[in-house]
Write a protein that holds these residues in place. Structure first.
Motif, short mmCIF file in Angstrom:
data_model
loop_
_atom_site.label_atom_id
_atom_site.label_comp_id
_atom_site.label_asym_id
_atom_site.label_seq_id
_atom_site.Cartn_x
_atom_site.Cartn_y
_atom_site.Cartn_z
N ILE A 1 40.81 -81.43 37.23
CA ILE A 1 39.71 -81.40 36.25
C ILE A 1 39.95 -82.44 35.16
CG2 ILE A 1 38.64 -79.98 34.45
CD1 ILE A 1 39.05 -77.56 36.32
N ALA A 2 41.19 -82.58 34.72
CA ALA A 2 41.50 -83.58 33.70
C ALA A 2 41.15 -84.98 34.19
CB ALA A 2 42.97 -83.50 33.33
N ARG A 3 41.52 -85.30 35.43
CA ARG A 3 41.21 -86.62 35.97
C ARG A 3 39.70 -86.82 36.10
NH1 ARG A 3 44.91 -89.78 38.23
NH2 ARG A 3 43.42 -90.56 39.77
N THR A 4 39.02 -85.79 36.54
CA THR A 4 37.56 -85.89 36.67
C THR A 4 36.91 -86.14 35.31
OG1 THR A 4 37.54 -84.48 38.64
CG2 THR A 4 35.48 -84.67 37.41
N LEU A 5 37.35 -85.39 34.31
CA LEU A 5 36.78 -85.57 32.97
C LEU A 5 37.13 -86.93 32.38
CD1 LEU A 5 37.41 -82.03 31.42
CD2 LEU A 5 35.22 -83.03 32.10
N ALA A 6 38.24 -87.50 32.82
CA ALA A 6 38.65 -88.82 32.32
C ALA A 6 38.00 -89.96 33.10
CB ALA A 6 40.16 -88.94 32.38
N GLY A 7 37.15 -89.62 34.07
CA GLY A 7 36.39 -90.66 34.75
C GLY A 7 36.72 -90.89 36.20
N THR A 8 37.69 -90.14 36.75
CA THR A 8 38.06 -90.31 38.15
C THR A 8 37.84 -88.98 38.87
OG1 THR A 8 39.76 -91.92 37.56
CG2 THR A 8 39.89 -90.97 39.76
N PRO A 9 36.67 -88.80 39.50
CA PRO A 9 36.42 -87.52 40.19
C PRO A 9 37.53 -87.22 41.19
CG PRO A 9 34.41 -88.83 40.05
CD PRO A 9 35.54 -89.72 39.58
N THR A 10 38.15 -86.03 41.02
CA THR A 10 39.33 -85.68 41.82
C THR A 10 39.20 -84.26 42.34
OG1 THR A 10 40.69 -87.13 40.43
CG2 THR A 10 41.84 -85.49 41.79
N PRO A 11 39.20 -84.07 43.64
CA PRO A 11 39.15 -82.71 44.18
C PRO A 11 40.42 -81.93 43.83
CG PRO A 11 38.60 -84.33 45.87
CD PRO A 11 39.16 -85.09 44.70
N VAL A 12 40.27 -80.63 43.66
CA VAL A 12 41.42 -79.77 43.43
C VAL A 12 42.18 -79.62 44.74
CG1 VAL A 12 42.19 -77.49 42.67
CG2 VAL A 12 40.14 -78.52 41.65
N ASP A 13 43.47 -79.92 44.71
CA ASP A 13 44.32 -79.84 45.90
C ASP A 13 44.86 -78.41 46.00
OD1 ASP A 13 45.98 -80.16 48.01
OD2 ASP A 13 47.30 -81.65 47.07
N LEU A 14 44.34 -77.65 46.95
CA LEU A 14 44.72 -76.25 47.07
C LEU A 14 45.55 -76.00 48.33
CD1 LEU A 14 41.39 -74.62 45.90
CD2 LEU A 14 43.52 -74.76 44.63
N LYS A 15 46.58 -76.78 48.49
CA LYS A 15 47.48 -76.57 49.62
C LYS A 15 48.20 -75.24 49.45
CE LYS A 15 49.62 -80.39 48.89
NZ LYS A 15 50.47 -81.59 48.91
N PRO A 16 48.57 -74.58 50.56
CA PRO A 16 49.31 -73.32 50.45
C PRO A 16 50.60 -73.53 49.65
CG PRO A 16 48.57 -73.68 52.70
CD PRO A 16 48.29 -74.96 51.95
N THR A 17 50.86 -72.62 48.75
CA THR A 17 52.06 -72.65 47.92
C THR A 17 52.64 -71.26 47.85
OG1 THR A 17 51.04 -74.38 46.58
CG2 THR A 17 52.97 -73.30 45.66
N PRO A 18 53.95 -71.10 47.99
CA PRO A 18 54.52 -69.75 47.96
C PRO A 18 54.29 -69.03 46.64
CG PRO A 18 56.09 -71.35 48.83
CD PRO A 18 54.95 -72.14 48.26
N VAL A 19 53.98 -67.76 46.75
CA VAL A 19 53.94 -66.87 45.59
C VAL A 19 55.34 -66.27 45.45
CG1 VAL A 19 52.95 -64.77 44.61
CG2 VAL A 19 51.51 -66.34 45.98
N LEU A 20 55.94 -66.43 44.29
CA LEU A 20 57.28 -65.91 44.06
C LEU A 20 57.19 -64.57 43.36
CD1 LEU A 20 59.08 -69.17 42.87
CD2 LEU A 20 58.62 -68.37 45.20
N VAL A 21 57.67 -63.53 44.00
CA VAL A 21 57.65 -62.18 43.42
C VAL A 21 58.92 -62.02 42.59
CG1 VAL A 21 57.44 -59.72 43.89
CG2 VAL A 21 56.39 -61.39 45.45
N ALA B 1 59.45 -64.54 48.52
CA ALA B 1 58.48 -65.64 48.49
C ALA B 1 57.45 -65.36 49.58
CB ALA B 1 59.15 -66.98 48.71
N LEU B 2 56.18 -65.55 49.23
CA LEU B 2 55.09 -65.22 50.15
C LEU B 2 54.07 -66.33 50.21
CD1 LEU B 2 54.23 -61.61 48.89
CD2 LEU B 2 55.28 -62.15 51.09
N VAL B 3 53.60 -66.63 51.39
CA VAL B 3 52.33 -67.35 51.57
C VAL B 3 51.46 -66.40 52.38
CG1 VAL B 3 51.14 -69.30 52.61
CG2 VAL B 3 53.31 -69.67 51.45
N PRO B 4 50.61 -65.63 51.72
CA PRO B 4 49.77 -64.68 52.46
C PRO B 4 48.83 -65.42 53.40
CG PRO B 4 49.80 -64.16 50.11
CD PRO B 4 50.41 -65.52 50.27
N PRO B 5 48.60 -64.91 54.59
CA PRO B 5 47.65 -65.57 55.49
C PRO B 5 46.25 -65.50 54.93
CG PRO B 5 48.30 -63.41 56.34
CD PRO B 5 49.17 -63.68 55.16
#
Length: 422
Positions: free
Chosen positions: A313-333, A341-345
């Motif tokens: 969002i910061a890059r988009t607001l600064a003039g460079t439209p940038t998609p949010v990268d939502l790659k799977p990332t472990p959730v640390l309990v 550590a979990l990556v729920p399906p």
């Protein structure tokens, strides 16, 4: 009016981790555009994930706040309007109406977070149930746990054995208090963890002294003699000094809804983090992100998506439209007794898929394979960076399984071996 029409600011509603992170990221890229954060609280910065592991570290509420609003204002080179409540958003005229005046904006970012879900439990003590979703809530809870009449150990009943409930149970019991964990499911973390890890966590908490009341719910909560009585749906009664609700969070969409933005479970945003209005973005616990080419949307109340959304969002607001990268990332309990550590399906992969369990080097590892045999999730305990990284590299690959065993149900842990074929 608190801003000029000639150079209206980027305004952020909310001074939590999401709000301050997107502010920092934007300021790295744009040194000139005015930046304003509006928050009804004090505006001090703290790490919200610390709330559920602060007791064991003997942290006071004051110690959790690492920077004041004034310090944060200097850091982001912008204004932090603390103690200011947003009353409504006017998208047509790009105005935010607060209890202290009207603010014009160039672009608006909603980082309003989420609110604790409160169950409609009857009883004359139901109103005394606490929730901890903010450092101010933690201050109240911290003070109540420390009351001298509860010595030597405060009895704390926690409603909900999900991620937050389990973290609090581990943390509070580590500080020497007596914890009872109550949940309608038969195991903790039932909604996101593979059963083998839920059972492992359950045993670790029991070994630590946490009492488990699973498969039942709180039917009523009433004042008793020198204690709160939680009557469970199975007819039994749990006595406690304090009751903490940790049954879940609900995205805070009130302002967005009254502004006419598209709402589902959260504020629906596109790949850029942009809402249904061309000048209003959302991120963090209140947002419902668009994931994948199919356009599915999900709330993602975890740190990694928040950080990715803030940068994009910061890059988009600064003039460079940038998609949010939502790659799977472990959730640390954050349960030191049994760190997971979990990556729920993904929800659409559950049908036809299965967990496959293994024990490797004294670790419990459970991999989730979808109906086509592709690994799309995992859980591991005890976890560290090395095993997380190893498992992350396996996501998306197809495996052939030897001794393949579905772990759903009460089957014992089965050694599973796997060989990569693709």
């Amino acid at each position: 009016m608190l801003a000029t029409e000639t150079m209206n600011p980027v305004i952020i509603i909310g001074a939590g981790l999401a709000g301050y992170t997107v502010a920092r990221e934007f300021r790295k890229l744009d040194k000139l555009t005015p930046l304003v954060i509006v928050t009804k609280d004090s505006g001090g910065f703290y790490s919200k994930p610390m709330l559920s592991n602060a007791f064991a570290q003997r942290k006071t509420p004051q110690q959790l706040v690492t920077q004041t609003a004034e310090q944060m204002s200097g850091q982001i080179a912008g204004a932090v309007l603390s103690g200011t409540t947003v009353l409504r958003i006017d998208p047509e005229n790009r105005r935010v109406h607060t209890d202290k005046g009207v603010l014009a904006y160039r672009d608006l970012i909603i980082a309003a977070g989420a609110e604790p879900v409160r169950l409609p439990i009857p009883g004359n003590a139901a109103a005394a149930v606490l929730s901890v979703n903010h450092v101010d809530d933690y201050a109240i809870f911290h003070a109540r746990v420390g009351l001298p009449e509860h010595a030597p150990a405060t009895r704390v009943a926690i409603l909900g054995a999900g991620l937050i409930g389990c973290e609090f149970a581990d943390d509070i019991s580590s500080a020497g208090h007596a914890v009872t964990l109550i949940d309608p499911n038969s195991m903790p973390l039932a909604s996101i963890a593979p059963p083998v890890l839920s059972r492992g966590l359950q045993q670790a908490l029991i070994d630590k002294g946490v009492a488990m009341r699973l498969g039942t719910t709180a039917a009523s909560i009433d004042h008793g003699n020198n204690a709160t009585h939680i009557t469970l749906s199975d007819g039994s009664v749990v006595e406690a000094d304090l009751v903490l609700s940790a049954v879940g969070l609900r995205p805070n969409c009130t302002l967005a809804s009254t502004a006419g933005l598209t709402i589902d479970r959260g504020i629906v945003v596109n790949a850029l983090g942009l809402s249904s209005d061309a000048h209003i973005y959302a991120l963090g616990d209140c947002a419902q992100y668009t994931v994948g080419e199919a356009g599915a949307t999900h709330t993602m109340p975890y740190i990694a998506p928040l950080m990715s959304a803030a940068r994009a969002i910061a890059r988009t607001l600064a003039g460079t439209p940038t998609p949010v990268d939502l790659k799977p990332t472990p959730v640390l309990v954050k349960t030191p007794s049994f760190p997971i550590a979990l990556v729920p399906p993904p929800p659409d992969a559950l049908a036809g898929g299965a967990w496959v369990d293994a024990v490797v080097d004294q670790r419990m590892i459970s991999r989730f394979y979808d109906a086509t045999g592709v690994m799309v999730g995992f859980g591991v305990a005890p976890q560290d960076a090395a095993i997380r990284n190893t498992l992350m590299t396996s996501l998306g690959r197809r495996w052939f399984h030897v001794n393949r065993t579905c772990s759903v149900g009460a089957e014992p842990l089965v050694q599973a071996q796997a060989a990569e074929v693709l």
